[in-house]
Design a protein around this motif. Structure first.
Motif, PDB file in Angstrom:
ATOM      1  N   LEU A  61       0.888  -0.865  -0.194  1.00  0.00           N
ATOM      2  CA  LEU A  61      -0.162   0.079  -0.353  1.00  0.00           C
ATOM      3  C   LEU A  61       0.788   1.302  -0.343  1.00  0.00           C
ATOM      4  CD1 LEU A  61      -2.126  -1.332   3.025  1.00  0.00           C
ATOM      5  CD2 LEU A  61      -2.981  -1.080   0.710  1.00  0.00           C
ATOM      6  N   GLU A  62       0.581   2.280  -0.783  1.00  0.00           N
ATOM      7  CA  GLU A  62       1.594   4.236  -0.821  1.00  0.00           C
ATOM      8  C   GLU A  62       0.572   5.196   0.283  1.00  0.00           C
ATOM      9  OE1 GLU A  62       4.600   4.745  -3.509  1.00  0.00           O
ATOM     10  OE2 GLU A  62       2.495   6.010  -3.549  1.00  0.00           O
ATOM     11  N   GLY A  63      -0.580   5.572   1.265  1.00  0.00           N
ATOM     12  CA  GLY A  63      -0.788   6.452   1.295  1.00  0.00           C
ATOM     13  C   GLY A  63      -0.130   7.873   1.273  1.00  0.00           C
ATOM     14  N   PHE A  64      -0.592   8.980   1.683  1.00  0.00           N
ATOM     15  CA  PHE A  64      -0.184   9.856   1.826  1.00  0.00           C
ATOM     16  C   PHE A  64      -0.354  11.302   2.559  1.00  0.00           C
ATOM     17  CE2 PHE A  64      -1.406  14.241   0.527  1.00  0.00           C
ATOM     18  CZ  PHE A  64       0.139  15.064  -0.428  1.00  0.00           C
ATOM     19  N   PHE A  99      -3.353  11.789   7.535  1.00  0.00           N
ATOM     20  CA  PHE A  99      -2.805  10.789   6.464  1.00  0.00           C
ATOM     21  C   PHE A  99      -3.588  10.390   5.284  1.00  0.00           C
ATOM     22  CE2 PHE A  99      -1.291   5.870   5.938  1.00  0.00           C
ATOM     23  CZ  PHE A  99      -0.665   6.012   5.017  1.00  0.00           C
ATOM     24  N   ALA A 100      -3.395   9.931   3.665  1.00  0.00           N
ATOM     25  CA  ALA A 100      -5.070   9.453   3.077  1.00  0.00           C
ATOM     26  C   ALA A 100      -4.119   7.933   3.001  1.00  0.00           C
ATOM     27  CB  ALA A 100      -4.735  10.496   2.078  1.00  0.00           C
ATOM     28  N   VAL A 101      -5.470   7.053   3.402  1.00  0.00           N
ATOM     29  CA  VAL A 101      -4.405   5.896   3.280  1.00  0.00           C
ATOM     30  C   VAL A 101      -5.267   5.388   2.204  1.00  0.00           C
ATOM     31  CG1 VAL A 101      -7.227   4.799   4.047  1.00  0.00           C
ATOM     32  CG2 VAL A 101      -5.573   4.138   5.021  1.00  0.00           C
ATOM     33  N   ASP A 102      -4.303   4.482   1.753  1.00  0.00           N
ATOM     34  CA  ASP A 102      -4.725   3.483   0.529  1.00  0.00           C
ATOM     35  C   ASP A 102      -5.020   2.172   0.670  1.00  0.00           C
ATOM     36  OD1 ASP A 102      -4.581   1.327  -1.660  1.00  0.00           O
ATOM     37  OD2 ASP A 102      -2.325   2.138  -1.376  1.00  0.00           O
ATOM     38  N   MET A 103      -6.537   1.368   0.352  1.00  0.00           N
ATOM     39  CA  MET A 103      -7.397   1.189   0.984  1.00  0.00           C
ATOM     40  C   MET A 103      -7.212   0.063  -0.637  1.00  0.00           C
ATOM     41  SD  MET A 103      -9.167   0.957   4.104  1.00  0.00           S
ATOM     42  CE  MET A 103      -9.938  -0.031   4.434  1.00  0.00           C
ATOM     43  N   TYR A 104      -7.136   0.342  -1.643  1.00  0.00           N
ATOM     44  CA  TYR A 104      -6.887  -1.351  -2.563  1.00  0.00           C
ATOM     45  C   TYR A 104      -5.011  -1.502  -2.718  1.00  0.00           C
ATOM     46  CZ  TYR A 104     -11.267   0.823  -3.828  1.00  0.00           C
ATOM     47  OH  TYR A 104     -13.113   0.939  -4.339  1.00  0.00           O
ATOM     48  N   GLN A 150      -3.612   2.024  -7.514  1.00  0.00           N
ATOM     49  CA  GLN A 150      -5.056   1.200  -7.930  1.00  0.00           C
ATOM     50  C   GLN A 150      -6.349   1.708  -7.698  1.00  0.00           C
ATOM     51  OE1 GLN A 150      -5.017  -3.790  -6.420  1.00  0.00           O
ATOM     52  NE2 GLN A 150      -6.544  -2.895  -6.857  1.00  0.00           N
ATOM     53  N   VAL A 151      -5.900   3.101  -8.767  1.00  0.00           N
ATOM     54  CA  VAL A 151      -6.664   4.291  -8.959  1.00  0.00           C
ATOM     55  C   VAL A 151      -7.613   3.856 -10.736  1.00  0.00           C
ATOM     56  CG1 VAL A 151      -7.207   6.836  -9.005  1.00  0.00           C
ATOM     57  CG2 VAL A 151      -5.170   5.277  -7.379  1.00  0.00           C
ATOM     58  N   THR A 152      -8.751   4.664 -10.188  1.00  0.00           N
ATOM     59  CA  THR A 152      -9.065   4.091 -11.548  1.00  0.00           C
ATOM     60  C   THR A 152     -10.573   5.565 -11.557  1.00  0.00           C
ATOM     61  OG1 THR A 152     -10.211   2.518 -13.007  1.00  0.00           O
ATOM     62  CG2 THR A 152     -11.112   2.689 -10.277  1.00  0.00           C
ATOM     63  N   THR A 153     -11.053   5.807 -13.252  1.00  0.00           N
ATOM     64  CA  THR A 153     -12.239   6.457 -13.170  1.00  0.00           C
ATOM     65  C   THR A 153     -13.183   5.618 -13.712  1.00  0.00           C
ATOM     66  OG1 THR A 153     -11.746   7.043 -15.699  1.00  0.00           O
ATOM     67  CG2 THR A 153     -11.338   8.239 -13.893  1.00  0.00           C
ATOM     68  N   HIS A 154     -13.204   4.070 -13.836  1.00  0.00           N
ATOM     69  CA  HIS A 154     -14.715   3.513 -14.532  1.00  0.00           C
ATOM     70  C   HIS A 154     -14.794   2.876 -13.383  1.00  0.00           C
ATOM     71  CE1 HIS A 154     -12.303   3.927 -18.532  1.00  0.00           C
ATOM     72  NE2 HIS A 154     -11.161   3.082 -18.093  1.00  0.00           N
ATOM     73  N   PRO A 155     -16.186   3.152 -12.747  1.00  0.00           N
ATOM     74  CA  PRO A 155     -17.414   2.491 -11.913  1.00  0.00           C
ATOM     75  C   PRO A 155     -17.457   0.707 -12.252  1.00  0.00           C
ATOM     76  CG  PRO A 155     -18.219   4.388 -13.874  1.00  0.00           C
ATOM     77  CD  PRO A 155     -17.010   4.126 -14.616  1.00  0.00           C
ATOM     78  N   ASP A 156     -17.427   0.408 -13.274  1.00  0.00           N
ATOM     79  CA  ASP A 156     -16.777  -1.187 -13.113  1.00  0.00           C
ATOM     80  C   ASP A 156     -15.888  -1.609 -12.160  1.00  0.00           C
ATOM     81  OD1 ASP A 156     -19.263  -1.264 -14.309  1.00  0.00           O
ATOM     82  OD2 ASP A 156     -18.552  -2.330 -15.925  1.00  0.00           O
ATOM     83  N   GLN A 157     -14.579  -1.163 -12.651  1.00  0.00           N
ATOM     84  CA  GLN A 157     -13.393  -1.484 -11.649  1.00  0.00           C
ATOM     85  C   GLN A 157     -13.931  -1.047 -10.393  1.00  0.00           C
ATOM     86  OE1 GLN A 157      -9.774  -2.669 -12.783  1.00  0.00           O
ATOM     87  NE2 GLN A 157     -10.541  -3.879 -10.627  1.00  0.00           N
ATOM     88  N   ALA A 158     -14.138  -0.056 -10.423  1.00  0.00           N
ATOM     89  CA  ALA A 158     -14.219   1.055  -8.971  1.00  0.00           C
ATOM     90  C   ALA A 158     -14.785  -0.313  -8.124  1.00  0.00           C
ATOM     91  CB  ALA A 158     -14.800   2.061  -9.270  1.00  0.00           C
ATOM     92  N   ALA A 159     -15.900  -0.582  -8.902  1.00  0.00           N
ATOM     93  CA  ALA A 159     -16.538  -1.284  -7.630  1.00  0.00           C
ATOM     94  C   ALA A 159     -16.265  -2.367  -7.714  1.00  0.00           C
ATOM     95  CB  ALA A 159     -18.802  -1.886  -8.400  1.00  0.00           C
ATOM     96  N   THR A 160     -15.584  -3.589  -8.527  1.00  0.00           N
ATOM     97  CA  THR A 160     -15.030  -4.760  -7.985  1.00  0.00           C
ATOM     98  C   THR A 160     -13.835  -4.679  -6.950  1.00  0.00           C
ATOM     99  OG1 THR A 160     -15.021  -5.709 -10.520  1.00  0.00           O
ATOM    100  CG2 THR A 160     -13.802  -5.951  -9.465  1.00  0.00           C
ATOM    101  N   TRP A 175     -14.376   5.240  -4.264  1.00  0.00           N
ATOM    102  CA  TRP A 175     -14.562   3.782  -4.543  1.00  0.00           C
ATOM    103  C   TRP A 175     -12.841   4.101  -5.837  1.00  0.00           C
ATOM    104  CZ3 TRP A 175     -19.002   1.981  -7.909  1.00  0.00           C
ATOM    105  CH2 TRP A 175     -19.968   2.483  -8.757  1.00  0.00           C
ATOM    106  N   TRP A 176     -13.399   5.228  -5.866  1.00  0.00           N
ATOM    107  CA  TRP A 176     -11.791   5.193  -7.431  1.00  0.00           C
ATOM    108  C   TRP A 176     -10.805   5.569  -6.934  1.00  0.00           C
ATOM    109  CZ3 TRP A 176     -15.487   5.701 -10.598  1.00  0.00           C
ATOM    110  CH2 TRP A 176     -16.481   6.492 -11.115  1.00  0.00           C
TER     111      TRP A 176
END
Length: 259
Positions: A36-39, A81-86, A90-100, A59-60
């Motif tokens: 993971l990589e947070g900010f 601290f902006a946490v990384d949950m994925y 792993q960042v996207t603008t596509h809803p299907d990928q975000a939902a997955t 969810w993006w």
């Protein structure tokens, strides 16, 4: 320089904050076998320890919007601290990928909570953070995540959910956090029946909660980039955004009295 300008633009309603020396850096960490990589963002013009605020992304994934919110909190005097949950990158603008990705995390509630707790531990370990004064905020998926963080019994004074899903609290829990919900009345993802049952469930386990409902606000009402996705359910609402942020600040004043 661009990051500082972005932080200033986000807080135009408090011009003096633009004098802050906002610093930031990426922090790598691991949960299980997931890298993971947070900010992290903070104001280096301040000295001594300060309250820490965890920021959980939509969810993006951990995108620029979540990082901007961390900078905005840093300009208010917190270490954020902006946490990384994925997972890293792993960042996207596509809803299907975000939902997955979102469903993969939500599938195991204990692991979902554990990943949020791991991010909280990273924040808590920073030298400028007072480990006894912690809070968490989250957007969309992140709003549900900070509620799960509270349900886990985490040592946070409070959590704020902005247009988040509203998972029911467990019957057997040891919640220490106060809860603030910022909800859009026109959010099509949550029925009035679900919201009613959620409030009843919070009362049933005697949690300290408050909910502010914004008329006409749809899902993602705090995100200026929401409209770009072309999804009717997502709509930025500047008034609800500003009002909910001010409500969060009042909530934090209560949590961190004397800070």
């Amino acid at each position: 320089m661009l990051h500082r300008l972005a932080a200033c633009m986000l807080v135009l309603f408090i011009p003096s904050l633009c004098l802050a020396e906002i610093q930031s850096k990426a922090i790598s960490y691991q949960h299980g076998d997931v890298q993971l990589e947070g900010f992290l963002a903070w104001d280096d013009a301040r000295t001594g320890k300060r309250p820490g605020v965890l920021v959980v992304h939509e969810w993006w994934g951990l995108n620029e919007y979540a990082r901007d919110r961390a900078r905005q909190l840093a300009a208010l005097g917190y270490a954020a601290f902006a946490v990384d949950m994925y997972g890293k990158g792993q960042v996207t603008t596509h809803p299907d990928q975000a939902a997955t990705w979102m469903k993969q995390v939500q599938a195991d509630v204990k692991q979902w909570q554990a990943r949020a707790l791991k991010g909280l531990a990273v924040l808590q370990s920073r030298e400028m953070v007072d480990p006894q004064r912690l809070a968490a905020i989250g957007y969309c998926f992140g709003g549900a995540t900070v509620l799960q963080l509270a349900y886990s019994g985490a040592d946070v004074k409070g959590v704020v959910s902005f247009h988040g899903a509203l998972p029911m609290p467990p019957e057997n829990q040891n919640v220490k956090a106060k809860i603030l919900i910022a909800h859009g009345n026109a959010d099509p993802f949550l029925t009035e029946e679900h919201v009613r049952k959620f409030r009843q469930a919070l009362d049933a386990v005697n949690l300290d909660w408050q909910m502010v409902v914004y008329a006409g606000a749809r899902h993602s009402f705090t995100n200026p980039g929401a409209d770009a996705h072309g999804i009717d359910a997502l709509k930025y609402n500047r008034q609800a955004d500003m009002r909910s942020w001010k409500q969060m600040r009042l909530f934090f004043e209560e949590l961190f009295q004397g800070s």
